[in-house]
Design a protein around this motif. Structure first.
Motif, PDB file in Angstrom:
ATOM      1  N   LEU A 469       0.893  -1.117  -0.051  1.00 60.65           N
ATOM      2  CA  LEU A 469       0.095   0.029  -0.212  1.00 60.65           C
ATOM      3  C   LEU A 469       0.786   1.236  -0.124  1.00 60.65           C
ATOM      4  O   LEU A 469       2.044   1.087   0.409  1.00 60.65           O
ATOM      5  N   LEU A 470       0.282   2.247  -0.480  1.00 64.27           N
ATOM      6  CA  LEU A 470       0.933   3.569  -0.528  1.00 64.27           C
ATOM      7  C   LEU A 470       1.006   4.300   1.048  1.00 64.27           C
ATOM      8  O   LEU A 470       2.048   4.816   1.228  1.00 64.27           O
ATOM      9  N   GLY A 471       0.255   3.771   1.886  1.00 69.10           N
ATOM     10  CA  GLY A 471       0.164   4.121   3.350  1.00 69.10           C
ATOM     11  C   GLY A 471      -0.996   3.775   4.053  1.00 69.10           C
ATOM     12  O   GLY A 471      -1.938   3.316   3.243  1.00 69.10           O
ATOM     13  N   GLY A 472      -1.139   4.278   4.919  1.00 69.86           N
ATOM     14  CA  GLY A 472      -2.571   3.988   5.600  1.00 69.86           C
ATOM     15  C   GLY A 472      -2.648   2.422   6.170  1.00 69.86           C
ATOM     16  O   GLY A 472      -1.596   1.540   6.096  1.00 69.86           O
ATOM     17  N   THR A 473      -3.918   2.226   6.755  1.00 72.31           N
ATOM     18  CA  THR A 473      -4.261   0.895   7.337  1.00 72.31           C
ATOM     19  C   THR A 473      -5.496   0.330   6.882  1.00 72.31           C
ATOM     20  O   THR A 473      -6.129   1.054   6.239  1.00 72.31           O
ATOM     21  N   ALA A 487      -7.734   5.051   1.755  1.00 74.66           N
ATOM     22  CA  ALA A 487      -6.552   6.090   1.559  1.00 74.66           C
ATOM     23  C   ALA A 487      -6.293   6.174   0.072  1.00 74.66           C
ATOM     24  O   ALA A 487      -6.066   5.051  -0.494  1.00 74.66           O
ATOM     25  N   ALA A 488      -5.614   7.193  -0.464  1.00 76.60           N
ATOM     26  CA  ALA A 488      -5.188   7.341  -1.724  1.00 76.60           C
ATOM     27  C   ALA A 488      -4.610   8.642  -2.023  1.00 76.60           C
ATOM     28  O   ALA A 488      -4.502   9.550  -1.143  1.00 76.60           O
ATOM     29  N   GLN A 489      -3.795   8.447  -3.073  1.00 73.22           N
ATOM     30  CA  GLN A 489      -2.898   9.721  -3.630  1.00 73.22           C
ATOM     31  C   GLN A 489      -3.228   9.759  -5.186  1.00 73.22           C
ATOM     32  O   GLN A 489      -3.302   8.972  -5.688  1.00 73.22           O
ATOM     33  N   ILE A 490      -3.458  11.159  -5.467  1.00 72.52           N
ATOM     34  CA  ILE A 490      -3.563  11.315  -7.051  1.00 72.52           C
ATOM     35  C   ILE A 490      -2.130  11.263  -7.578  1.00 72.52           C
ATOM     36  O   ILE A 490      -1.131  12.024  -7.251  1.00 72.52           O
ATOM     37  N   GLN A 491      -2.236  10.393  -8.395  1.00 77.39           N
ATOM     38  CA  GLN A 491      -0.822  10.254  -9.210  1.00 77.39           C
ATOM     39  C   GLN A 491      -1.233  10.489 -10.722  1.00 77.39           C
ATOM     40  O   GLN A 491      -2.290  10.125 -11.255  1.00 77.39           O
ATOM     41  N   GLU A 492      -0.175  11.007 -11.499  1.00 77.51           N
ATOM     42  CA  GLU A 492      -0.253  11.085 -12.787  1.00 77.51           C
ATOM     43  C   GLU A 492       0.716   9.867 -13.932  1.00 77.51           C
ATOM     44  O   GLU A 492       1.650   9.805 -13.338  1.00 77.51           O
ATOM     45  N   VAL A 493       0.123   9.622 -14.819  1.00 81.80           N
ATOM     46  CA  VAL A 493       0.711   8.692 -15.618  1.00 81.80           C
ATOM     47  C   VAL A 493       1.672   9.585 -16.641  1.00 81.80           C
ATOM     48  O   VAL A 493       1.350  10.402 -17.043  1.00 81.80           O
ATOM     49  N   PHE A 508      -1.180  12.779  -0.071  1.00 84.73           N
ATOM     50  CA  PHE A 508      -1.754  11.569   0.282  1.00 84.73           C
ATOM     51  C   PHE A 508      -3.041  11.832   1.305  1.00 84.73           C
ATOM     52  O   PHE A 508      -2.730  12.563   2.250  1.00 84.73           O
ATOM     53  N   VAL A 509      -4.191  11.352   1.087  1.00 88.68           N
ATOM     54  CA  VAL A 509      -5.397  11.518   1.651  1.00 88.68           C
ATOM     55  C   VAL A 509      -5.699  10.216   2.240  1.00 88.68           C
ATOM     56  O   VAL A 509      -5.990   9.256   1.688  1.00 88.68           O
ATOM     57  N   ASP A 510      -5.589  10.054   3.678  1.00 91.05           N
ATOM     58  CA  ASP A 510      -6.177   9.124   4.678  1.00 91.05           C
ATOM     59  C   ASP A 510      -7.440   9.299   5.154  1.00 91.05           C
ATOM     60  O   ASP A 510      -7.416  10.195   6.169  1.00 91.05           O
ATOM     61  N   LEU A 511      -8.433   8.432   4.759  1.00 86.89           N
ATOM     62  CA  LEU A 511      -9.676   9.031   5.369  1.00 86.89           C
ATOM     63  C   LEU A 511     -10.152   7.715   6.395  1.00 86.89           C
ATOM     64  O   LEU A 511     -11.215   7.503   6.494  1.00 86.89           O
TER      65      LEU A 511
END
Length: 520
Positions: A469-473, A487-493, A508-511
């Protein structure tokens, strides 16, 4: 292998409850979903069958969804063999002090989450599929048709289970994965599940793919009291343990995903930004549409053009022609599979250079972007790179070439399948296989050992981490927190040094813990 943390249970949660679990419908809590009543067909064919559920609206609850988000496990960089023996270290102590859960009556396995066992079939067996030397799990997914690329997920899971079986089997039993092809058709999925329940001695279903498919089979698994775990779709209704305690979702909720998009758009362009959107015409796609139309987070945006496309169509070129002519500031691609690279090719071939957001269900670079690498690179160079809300490290992305968890994934794929991350979605199967392994080990460590009641207690009281995972639990707490990935993060190709890669394009957005449960 890695050391994923086990779940922590509160002893109170493991008591017998007097509350019955309603099996009722699910209306949506969210705002509109005019459309959802039908068998949501996510990526492919329409679920012409699922008569049962009301499930309508892809409301706006918030969670996380499909794709190939997560990853492998948490700490173990190197040892691939040590397996997960240590995984559960933290939870084991707590579990050893817990009372054994009953296997009859109304059993509260988590907050507001009750298994009403008297309503199960007369021949229901909590040890079905695990009484011998196997743990038999089932899966229906597309191995043919427009979404056939997702079939590799099941193959990757099998490779991971082969690894676990050889290095550290659970309770000395081998995990056996029974997969059947549904071509992304709900009717075929229903037939598959019914057959597997009748003839394959299935303990639980895991990671079946697609909103329409999971929607269609849920009435069957619910009626038969068979766990339906980690639906590979971000449809909000999967977070409803009060009414459907045998079913849980997996990936980031499409509503949460859309709201993250909207926040990023407003930050960049301000209120009133113009948007053109393509949506798959089923519950998968219309979840994005309903969120755009009804969520407060998106209310200030101006959708100037939108198009719904047939999930069974060969192409979205006509719809893209209309959207391109809008010249909107932003383009949203609420579609999946083969339609994702089609949108990339269409935008790149035009003069339109919008801010471009795509469903993260297409975040597999080798499957969906390698065929259009030049077009994706052109868009990124000209300020219109494709952006997604990713929750996991993407195997095959050179940015993670030295990451221990990714290296472990690559090693497992090579040793047990003779494939690599560049070959497709196999690595997603490894990640998803780890999720299944974690909850199986947690359930096996509880008083009473591995059975369906303990499995659902493990699922609805989860507390895991995973190094892919990029982070979070990955936490759950019954109705208080019914979503697995939040949890997620906007990433660009982008294309760098001749290869595709994701580059961070937002914080990084952890909800975690904020999604609650589906309130339909």
């Amino acid at each position: 292998m890695s050391k994923r943390k086990g779940m922590r249970f509160a002893a109170a949660v493991l008591s017998l409850s007097l509350v019955a679990a309603a099996c009722g419908g699910d209306d949506d809590e969210d705002s509109g979903d005019d459309s959802t009543e039908e068998p949501a067909e996510e990526p492919a064919e329409e679920p012409a069958d699922d008569s049962e559920e009301p499930a309508e609206e892809p409301a706006d609850d918030s969670d996380m969804d499909e794709g190939d988000d997560s990853d492998m496990d948490e700490g173990d960089d190197s040892d691939m063999d040590e397996g997960d023996d240590s995984d559960m270290d933290e939870g084991d102590d707590d579990m050893s002090d817990m009372e054994e859960l009953p296997l009859e009556g109304e059993v509260e396995v988590a907050a507001g989450t009750v298994l009403n066992l008297p309503e199960c079939p007369d021949d229901w067996n909590p040890l079905q599929g695990v009484e011998g030397d196997e743990i038999r799990v089932g899966q229906t997914l597309p191995q043919s048709g427009a979404l056939a690329a997702f079939g590799a997920i099941g193959e990757g899971m099998q490779m991971y289970f082969d690894y676990v079986n050889e290095t550290d089997p659970i309770e000395g039993k081998e995990i056996v994965l029974v997969t059947k092809d549904d071509g992304y058709e709900a009717g075929r999925a229903v037939a598959n599940v019914e057959e597997m329940i009748d003839t394959e001695d299935i303990f639980a279903f895991v990671h079946s793919i697609g909103t329409p498919v999971n929607f269609a089979i849920r009435p069957i698994t619910d009626e038969n009291c068979v766990p339906q775990l980690f639906n590979s779709t971000g449809f909000p209704l999967w977070g409803d343990p009060a009414n459907y305690p045998w079913t849980i979702g997996n990936i980031l909720n499409y509503v949460t995903e859309t709201e993250i998009w909207c926040g990023a758009i407003i930050d960049e362009f301000g209120e009133g930004a113009t948007v053109a959107a393509l949506y798959m015409n089923n519950d998968f796609g219309t979840t994005y549409k309903n969120t755009m139309d009804n969520s407060e987070a998106c209310a200030s945006l101006d959708v100037v053009e939108e198009a719904l496309h047939d999930p069974a169509a060969d192409s979205v070129q006509n719809e893209m022609t209309t959207l391109i002519s809008s010249d909107a500031q932003v383009f949203l691609a609420g579609t999946t599979a083969a339609f994702c690279p089609q949108t990339v090719g269409a935008v790149a071939a035009s003069d339109w250079r919008p801010r471009y957001f795509m469903s993260y269900t297409c975040n597999n670079l080798s499957s969906f972007f390698a065929p259009v690498q030049d077009a994706a690179g052109l868009l990124a160079d000209e300020g219109a790179g494709v952006r997604m809300t990713n929750s996991n490290k993407v195997c095959g992305d050179p940015a993670y070439a030295d990451d221990p968890a990714i290296q472990e994934t690559e090693q497992i794929l090579a040793d047990y399948g003779g494939v690599s991350c560049a070959d497709g979605s196999y690595s997603t199967g490894v990640l998803y296989g780890q999720f299944v392994e974690d909850v199986l080990r947690s359930a096996a460590s509880m008083p009473g050992g591995l059975n369906r009641v303990n499995l659902m207690a493990a699922v609805w009281n989860g507390d895991f981490t995973n190094d892919l995972l990029l982070g979070g639990t990955l936490q759950t707490d019954g109705v208080n927190d019914a979503y697995w990935t939040e949890a997620a993060q906007i990433q660009e190709v982008q294309v760098q040094d001749g290869g595709l890669t994701f580059v961070n394009a937002g914080d990084f957005v952890d909800l975690e813990g904020q999604g609650g449960s589906y309130e339909g």
